[in-house]
Write an enzyme that holds these catalytic residues in place. Structure first.
Site, PDB file in Angstrom:
ATOM      1  N   LYS A  79      34.733  37.023  33.148  1.00  0.00           N
ATOM      2  CA  LYS A  79      33.061  36.864  33.315  1.00  0.00           C
ATOM      3  C   LYS A  79      32.492  35.129  33.844  1.00  0.00           C
ATOM      4  CE  LYS A  79      31.735  40.884  31.782  1.00  0.00           C
ATOM      5  NZ  LYS A  79      32.010  41.721  30.222  1.00  0.00           N
TER       6      LYS A  79
ATOM      7  N   THR B 163      36.388  38.726  28.139  1.00  0.00           N
ATOM      8  CA  THR B 163      36.863  38.672  29.429  1.00  0.00           C
ATOM      9  C   THR B 163      36.949  37.925  29.910  1.00  0.00           C
ATOM     10  OG1 THR B 163      34.882  39.085  29.907  1.00  0.00           O
ATOM     11  CG2 THR B 163      35.853  40.981  29.482  1.00  0.00           C
TER      12      THR B 163
ATOM     13  N   TYR C 178      57.701  45.549  35.897  1.00  0.00           N
ATOM     14  CA  TYR C 178      57.482  45.431  34.006  1.00  0.00           C
ATOM     15  C   TYR C 178      57.525  44.197  33.364  1.00  0.00           C
ATOM     16  CZ  TYR C 178      55.386  50.400  33.570  1.00  0.00           C
ATOM     17  OH  TYR C 178      54.813  51.372  33.494  1.00  0.00           O
TER      18      TYR C 178
ATOM     19  N   ASP D 210      32.659  38.705  20.098  1.00  0.00           N
ATOM     20  CA  ASP D 210      33.311  39.298  21.309  1.00  0.00           C
ATOM     21  C   ASP D 210      32.592  38.339  22.439  1.00  0.00           C
ATOM     22  OD1 ASP D 210      33.486  40.908  23.800  1.00  0.00           O
ATOM     23  OD2 ASP D 210      32.326  42.692  23.029  1.00  0.00           O
TER      24      ASP D 210
ATOM     25  N   ARG E 251      40.103  40.322  36.652  1.00  0.00           N
ATOM     26  CA  ARG E 251      39.435  40.932  35.757  1.00  0.00           C
ATOM     27  C   ARG E 251      40.468  41.079  34.661  1.00  0.00           C
ATOM     28  NH1 ARG E 251      35.331  43.216  37.671  1.00  0.00           N
ATOM     29  NH2 ARG E 251      34.968  44.329  35.887  1.00  0.00           N
TER      30      ARG E 251
ATOM     31  N   GLU F  23      57.570  45.629  29.553  1.00  0.00           N
ATOM     32  CA  GLU F  23      56.504  46.129  28.304  1.00  0.00           C
ATOM     33  C   GLU F  23      57.424  45.053  26.874  1.00  0.00           C
ATOM     34  OE1 GLU F  23      57.989  50.226  28.243  1.00  0.00           O
ATOM     35  OE2 GLU F  23      55.758  50.352  28.799  1.00  0.00           O
TER      36      GLU F  23
HETATM   37  C1  LIG Z   1      32.171  43.017  28.974  1.00  0.00           C
HETATM   38  C2  LIG Z   1      31.969  43.467  27.940  1.00  0.00           C
HETATM   39  C3  LIG Z   1      33.099  43.950  27.316  1.00  0.00           C
HETATM   40  C4  LIG Z   1      33.602  44.860  28.168  1.00  0.00           C
HETATM   41  O1  LIG Z   1      34.491  44.304  28.918  1.00  0.00           O
HETATM   42  P1  LIG Z   1      35.622  45.357  30.171  1.00  0.00           P
HETATM   43  O2  LIG Z   1      36.601  44.546  30.538  1.00  0.00           O
HETATM   44  O3  LIG Z   1      34.542  45.925  30.959  1.00  0.00           O
HETATM   45  O4  LIG Z   1      36.047  46.517  28.714  1.00  0.00           O
HETATM   46  C5  LIG Z   1      33.132  43.983  26.206  1.00  0.00           C
HETATM   47  N1  LIG Z   1      32.312  43.668  25.442  1.00  0.00           N
HETATM   48  C6  LIG Z   1      30.975  42.421  25.902  1.00  0.00           C
HETATM   49  C7  LIG Z   1      30.076  42.244  25.264  1.00  0.00           C
HETATM   50  C8  LIG Z   1      30.735  42.330  26.943  1.00  0.00           C
HETATM   51  O5  LIG Z   1      30.536  41.709  27.375  1.00  0.00           O
END
Ligand SMILES: *Cc1c(COP(=O)(O)O)cnc(C)c1O
Length: 408
Positions: free
Chosen positions: A224, A221, A50, A195, A230, A52
């Site tokens: 990807k 993220t 933990y 994003d 993840r 935090e």
């Molecule tokens: C995949 C994605 C997210 C969210 O990711 P999670 O890990 O599934 O919550 C947010 N914005 C974009 C543009 C994405 O492609």
């Protein structure tokens, strides 16, 4: 006793899933396959701890080593992307986006993002998502051919005066003009948020333009194209935002960070700094371009007639089938992708007129241009036969895919 039963049951399913991943062609644009080192860190003893708070300011004892790990993850990701600040704690992309909204907006504030059905994300203001419930989202769309129309975005921004403007998408195959977005945001005194969940790995590998230097806040993220565990990251440069961005994640919306995942992120950032990763990112785009050209030569209609990234969006209108049908027929043959709305789609998100392909997985497995041609050929045969020969092709796909390692 219970442990034994659970172990054998879950382990059997994990083995089956590994076989499925190995014996199919994975074309889901948002997925990838991680290195053994990333997997090892994810499954390490760090999951017990933990922590935090943040390095040097924890609410629990015993965090000296954890602090070193999290600090290393922060330093590496800042170096990789060239920013001053990073938060590596967000559990997923959605939480990272939420944290940026918490940091830069108040309840009920207006923000401008791309329509979900045009390639935005749920967290970009969908009415079923928190982002559409606690803020006032306004949306821009792409044009009929699928391209961003910056003059139109500027017009909407000037009229609506949002607090924040968002760019970065889930189904737009082309590059983004981050400089132009920053000019639009500045002209209405809005924050610019990028994003780049989908393209972070391509940006790190210098195969796609970077929002660094333009966006006030960047989220992505790590699972990807970046090929890590993840999770997600927030990046920014402005010292004045530091406290807000930090507080938004903890204590704002998360408790204990997943330090095992943060260690795996650190491993992934290290891997992304290596020259091999540049080669990987370049090959992802080359493969996507080859797959796109091949599909077009076989009579498929692609949104924007091609791609600059890892991602292809096929409009199936001219084939007179739905995205749902195409996804099912391809999956029967072991080619795994997802149905996806196309801009101005006349069908629901459960049916759709499109399918989305991506090349991160097949490139990680070691496939190159010649394999993309084979895949395009299979896709064409399956769709032209309306799934009639899916079962037959399944055998060929299985034999082909099974020969490639998961992580080459
Ligand atoms: C995949 C994605 C997210 C969210 O990711 P999670 O890990 O599934 O919550 C947010 N914005 C974009 C543009 C994405 O492609």
């Amino acid at each position: 006793m219970l442990n034994e039963i659970m172990d054998s049951e879950i382990n059997k399913l994990i083995d089956l899933e590994e076989k499925r991943q190995k014996n199919t062609i994975g074309l889901i644009a948002s997925e990838n396959i991680v290195s053994p080192q990333v997997r090892e860190a994810t499954g390490s003893v760090l999951t017990h701890k933990y922590a935090e708070g943040y390095p040097g300011k924890r609410y629990y004892g015993g965090n000296q080593i954890i602090d070193e790990i999290e600090t290393m993850a922060i330093e590496r990701v800042c170096k990789l992307f060239g920013t001053k600040f990073a938060n590596v704690q967000p559990h997923a992309g959605s939480q990272a986006n939420m944290a940026v909204y918490f940091a830069l907006m108040e309840y009920g504030d207006k923000f401008l993002g791309l329509d979900l059905s045009h390639g935005g994300h749920l967290t970009h203001g969908s009415p079923v998502n928190f982002s559409g419930k606690i803020y006032r989202p306004i949306h821009y769309q792409v044009n009929k051919e699928g391209w961003l129309d910056y003059n139109e975005i500027e017009k909407i921004a000037k009229k609506e005066k949002p607090k924040l403007i968002q760019c970065g998408y889930t189904a737009c195959p082309r590059t983004i003009d981050f400089k132009r977005f920053k000019e639009i945001a500045d002209s209405v005194d809005a924050y610019l948020m990028a994003d780049v969940a989908h393209t972070a790995g391509l940006i790190a590998g210098k195969a796609f333009p970077s929002p660094v230097g333009y966006a006030d806040a960047i989220t992505f993220t790590t699972h990807k194209t970046l090929r890590g565990p993840r999770g997600a990251v927030m990046l920014w440069d402005n010292e004045e935002l530091e406290k807000k961005m930090r507080m938004a994640v903890f204590p704002g919306l998360q408790g204990g960070p997943m330090e095992n995942v943060i260690a795996a992120k650190a491993v992934c950032f290290y891997e992304a700094m290596q020259p091999e990763f540049k080669e990987y990112a370049k090959q992802v785009v080359k493969n996507a371009r080859t797959l796109a050209e091949e599909l077009m030569s076989l009579g498929f209609k692609l949104i924007t007639e091609g791609t600059d990234s890892h991602l292809i969006l096929i409009d199936l209108h001219n084939k007179e089938i739905t995205g749902k049908e195409a996804q099912n027929w391809l999956e029967t043959a072991g080619i795994v992708c997802n149905k996806n709305t196309v801009p101005y789609d006349d069908k629901s998100p459960f049916v759709t007129s499109g399918i989305r392909f991506g090349t991160p997985i097949v490139t990680t497995r070691g496939m190159k241009e010649s394999e993309m041609k084979m895949i395009a050929d299979w896709v064409n045969k399956i769709i032209e036969s309306k799934g009639e020969n899916s079962e037959k092709i399944k055998k060929e796909v299985e034999e082909f895919a099974g020969k490639w390692p998961l992580f080459a």
